[in-house]
Design a protein around this motif. Structure first.
Motif, short mmCIF file in Angstrom:
data_model
loop_
_atom_site.label_atom_id
_atom_site.label_comp_id
_atom_site.label_asym_id
_atom_site.label_seq_id
_atom_site.Cartn_x
_atom_site.Cartn_y
_atom_site.Cartn_z
N LEU A 40 0.82 -1.21 0.00
CA LEU A 40 0.00 0.00 0.00
C LEU A 40 0.86 1.26 0.00
O LEU A 40 0.33 2.36 -0.10
CB LEU A 40 -0.93 -0.01 1.22
CG LEU A 40 -2.01 -1.11 1.15
CD1 LEU A 40 -2.70 -1.28 2.50
CD2 LEU A 40 -3.03 -0.77 0.08
N ARG A 41 2.17 1.11 0.11
CA ARG A 41 3.07 2.28 0.09
C ARG A 41 4.04 2.16 -1.08
O ARG A 41 3.83 2.72 -2.13
CB ARG A 41 3.80 2.40 1.44
CG ARG A 41 4.40 3.77 1.66
CD ARG A 41 5.72 3.98 0.96
NE ARG A 41 6.78 3.10 1.48
CZ ARG A 41 7.97 2.98 0.90
NH1 ARG A 41 8.27 3.65 -0.20
NH2 ARG A 41 8.86 2.14 1.40
N ASP A 42 5.10 1.36 -0.94
CA ASP A 42 6.09 1.25 -2.01
C ASP A 42 5.42 0.73 -3.29
O ASP A 42 5.65 1.25 -4.39
CB ASP A 42 7.20 0.30 -1.58
CG ASP A 42 8.54 0.63 -2.22
OD1 ASP A 42 8.55 1.30 -3.25
OD2 ASP A 42 9.58 0.19 -1.67
N GLY A 43 4.58 -0.30 -3.12
CA GLY A 43 3.87 -0.84 -4.27
C GLY A 43 2.96 0.20 -4.89
O GLY A 43 3.00 0.45 -6.10
N LEU A 245 14.89 -6.17 6.09
CA LEU A 245 15.45 -6.16 4.73
C LEU A 245 14.43 -5.57 3.77
O LEU A 245 13.24 -5.85 3.88
CB LEU A 245 15.79 -7.58 4.28
CG LEU A 245 16.66 -8.39 5.25
CD1 LEU A 245 16.78 -9.83 4.76
CD2 LEU A 245 18.03 -7.75 5.38
N HIS A 246 14.92 -4.77 2.87
CA HIS A 246 14.01 -4.16 1.88
C HIS A 246 14.75 -4.20 0.55
O HIS A 246 15.51 -3.31 0.21
CB HIS A 246 13.71 -2.72 2.32
CG HIS A 246 12.75 -2.00 1.42
ND1 HIS A 246 11.50 -1.62 1.83
CD2 HIS A 246 12.86 -1.58 0.14
CE1 HIS A 246 10.88 -0.99 0.84
NE2 HIS A 246 11.68 -0.96 -0.20
N THR A 247 14.54 -5.29 -0.17
CA THR A 247 15.32 -5.47 -1.40
C THR A 247 14.47 -5.13 -2.62
O THR A 247 13.28 -5.42 -2.67
CB THR A 247 15.81 -6.92 -1.53
OG1 THR A 247 14.70 -7.82 -1.49
CG2 THR A 247 16.77 -7.27 -0.41
N HIS A 248 15.12 -4.51 -3.57
CA HIS A 248 14.50 -4.32 -4.88
C HIS A 248 15.14 -5.29 -5.86
O HIS A 248 16.07 -6.02 -5.52
CB HIS A 248 14.62 -2.85 -5.31
CG HIS A 248 13.55 -1.99 -4.68
ND1 HIS A 248 12.37 -1.70 -5.31
CD2 HIS A 248 13.50 -1.41 -3.47
CE1 HIS A 248 11.63 -0.96 -4.50
NE2 HIS A 248 12.28 -0.76 -3.37
N ASN A 249 14.58 -5.31 -7.05
CA ASN A 249 14.83 -6.44 -7.94
C ASN A 249 15.52 -6.02 -9.23
O ASN A 249 15.32 -6.63 -10.27
CB ASN A 249 13.47 -7.09 -8.23
CG ASN A 249 13.59 -8.48 -8.79
OD1 ASN A 249 14.43 -9.26 -8.35
ND2 ASN A 249 12.76 -8.78 -9.77
N GLY A 281 10.50 -3.69 -9.22
CA GLY A 281 9.71 -4.16 -8.10
C GLY A 281 10.49 -4.44 -6.83
O GLY A 281 11.72 -4.39 -6.79
N ASN A 282 9.71 -4.78 -5.81
CA ASN A 282 10.25 -5.16 -4.50
C ASN A 282 10.41 -6.67 -4.44
O ASN A 282 9.92 -7.40 -5.30
CB ASN A 282 9.26 -4.75 -3.40
CG ASN A 282 9.27 -3.26 -3.12
OD1 ASN A 282 8.74 -2.47 -3.88
ND2 ASN A 282 9.90 -2.87 -2.05
N CYS A 283 11.01 -7.12 -3.39
CA CYS A 283 11.04 -8.55 -3.06
C CYS A 283 9.60 -9.08 -3.03
O CYS A 283 8.71 -8.45 -2.48
CB CYS A 283 11.69 -8.68 -1.69
SG CYS A 283 11.58 -10.31 -0.98
ZN LIG Z 1 11.46 0.39 -1.81
#
Ligand SMILES: [Zn+2]
Length: 558
Positions: A40-43, A245-249, A281-283
């Protein structure tokens, strides 16, 4: 412009982390981490059309249903849609007692104040503040040196502390992200986190969440794991921090980085369902969760109705889930190729014979049923498929288990249709071609209306039946050693159809009152050609008579 012959003039390899005694490679993940959904935030902020209130509420309900206990619900200082949605969650009591919602804010006084106000009255919540710390951002974006950047973090921490004091009825938790962690000097990230901790005074009972983003993924995932292990080892007062952890792809390894990061000592994973998020995208939380599940670890997330999850995610994001996305994609359990289909079919048969529940089916790392998927879509038939495929489909769809040699016979019909249509065959196509090939339910040709079987004085059997052909019903009879041979002689005497039965088999099709049986006959015609017949009926004897008539029709019609 062509790609560079020597890309090293433009791109440099990411430096290795100096941690030769790293321990993470031999660790295993044996329990679920804490999860945070940032859908609901990063997405949301990465969508072409960000969600409105209706979609946000629907997504929130889905996250609760899946079992998320920490949900980043938005950026309340960003605008009225976000603020009102969050206030609505609080005012309408939509946040269960065991769920923590989290809001994100930049490290600015007015924005932090608004963020707290959006949550006023809630039982507990997390306020998440961030600032970018890496050299590229310091130099290019902000024009600041390290101490100025650390000063922003310290100022933000004081604002968190002071604003929390305004709302003492809420149990506040804090999250700090040294944003761009993956490209920052590790010791400087630690310095910023330590400065924040000195102000907020976390304890092991009330820890701070330190979130370490691979804001842009820029190295192989082992490098990220090294960064996490280094950070965990060198952070003072480590036991008072939850490492997130906050990984991007960006390199396609966001999931791998999160998994290796957990091995390296982290406690929590942030991500989105099906990996939505900025750029690549995110993890993906579905993938990380189900990866745990297939190692026998309870992920504490419930994806048992994956199709419903996908439906809601696609509706809210207005983006499709890729058909080959791990675990959820439409095609991930589907085999088109004949050799795969054959192996899967054998795997399912063996699986049924096991005494335990252990899963061991070739090509399927997980039982589709665990995700609420049926087996029907597992094997799909196109021009690349072999006999195993359509036989499986017929079995699943109609309950028919064709004898091996009959499969070979029928496969020619299936192949012809696949080539003719030039597309995937669905179960209905296969059933249609089956009925045509074996004259099932075909009133134009020899059709059994009714029959009786009697035993003659000499021990032979007498078949006396009514057979319809082309709209007319004839009463016919014949004699043989058994029911099938008496039907064969009836056909020869009354219709001039000469065939001899080489093989016969039958099986029950389903349990219960609707139970039917299927009978198959392999026959030889007058020229020695092989002819197959099939009959289906609730009565096994009737099914066998129908099977002989089916073969007779094939012979008559060529
Ligand atoms: Zn992010």
């Amino acid at each position: 412009m062509p790609m560079l012959k020597d890309p090293s003039v433009k791109y440099r390899p990411f430096p290795q982390i100096n941690i030769p005694d790293r321990t993470w490679p031999s660790k295993i993940i044996d329990k679920a981490p804490r999860w945070l959904s940032t859908d609901l935030r990063d997405g949301n902020q990465s969508l072409i059309d960000p969600m409105g209130a209706e979609k946000k509420n629907r997504f929130f309900d889905l996250l609760l249903k899946v079992g998320l206990k920490e949900i980043e619900v938005g950026f309340p200082s960003a605008g009225a849609t976000e603020y009102d949605f969050i206030r609505g969650l609080v005012d309408n009591g939509r946040v269960p007692d065991d769920v923590l919602i989290q809001v994100l804010t930049q490290a600015r006084e007015d924005l932090i104040k608004t963020s707290f106000e959006s949550l006023a009255g809630i039982h507990s919540a997390i306020v998440h503040v961030y600032n970018a710390v890496s050299p590229l951002w310091r130099e290019v974006v902000f024009g600041m040196d390290q101490s100025q950047v650390r000063g922003i973090a310290e100022h933000a921490a004081k604002l968190l502390r002071d604003n929390a004091a305004r709302f003492p009825q809420t149990k506040w938790q804090f999250e700090y992200s040294p944003e761009t962690f993956s490209t920052a000097e590790l010791d400087f990230s630690i310095e910023c986190c330590e400065a924040v901790m000195n102000i907020l005074q976390p304890t092991p009972e009330n820890p701070i969440i330190l979130n370490l983003p691979a804001t842009v993924e820029c190295a192989t995932p082992n490098v990220y794991a090294d960064q996490i292990e280094y950070f965990c080892r060198n952070l003072p007062n480590r036991e008072s921090a939850v490492i997130s952890l906050h990984t991007h792809n960006d390199r396609g390894t966001g999931v791998a980085a999160a998994e290796l990061g957990l091995m390296a000592g982290a406690d929590r994973v942030e991500g989105c369902l099906f990996g939505n998020g900025e750029r690549t995208g995110n993890c993906c939380l579905v993938t990380v969760g189900m990866n745990l599940y297939t190692q026998g670890v309870d992920p504490q997330l419930d994806f048992s109705d994956i199709d419903e999850v996908i439906q809601t995610v696609e509706y809210c994001n207005q983006l499709p889930v890729h058909p080959r996305h791990p675990y959820g994609g439409e095609l991930v359990f589907t085999a088109f190729s004949g050799s795969h289909q054959d192996a899967i079919k054998k795997g399912f048969a063996k699986q049924g014979e096991r005494n335990d529940q252990l899963w061991a089916v070739p090509y399927l790392p997980i039982d589709p049923a665990d995700l609420g998927r049926s087996y029907e879509a597992v094997i799909r038939v196109n021009s690349q498929s072999g006999k195993g495929g359509f036989a499986w489909v017929l079995e699943q769809d109609q309950g028919l288990k064709l004898p091996k040699r009959m499969q070979a016979h029928f496969s020619r019909h299936v192949q012809e249709l696949a080539d003719e249509l030039g597309r995937e065959l669905v179960a209905g196509d296969i059933w249609d071609v089956f009925q045509r090939a074996y004259h099932v339910n075909d009133p134009q040709h020899l059709q059994l209306i009714d029959f009786e079987e009697a035993r003659a004085n000499d021990g032979t059997r007498v078949f006396a039946g009514k057979i319809g052909v082309g709209g007319q019903v004839q009463s016919v009879s014949g004699r043989g050693n058994g029911l099938i041979s008496s039907v064969v002689s009836t056909l020869a005497e009354s219709f001039g159809v000469v065939l001899s039965v080489k093989d016969y088999s039958e099986h029950a099709m389903a349990a219960g009152s609707e139970a039917r049986a299927a009978a198959y006959v392999e026959c030889t015609g007058p020229d020695g050609q092989t002819i197959w017949g099939v009959g289906i009926d609730t009565d096994i004897a009737t099914a066998s008579v129908r099977a002989v008539l089916s073969a007779a029709n094939a012979l008559r019609l060529g």
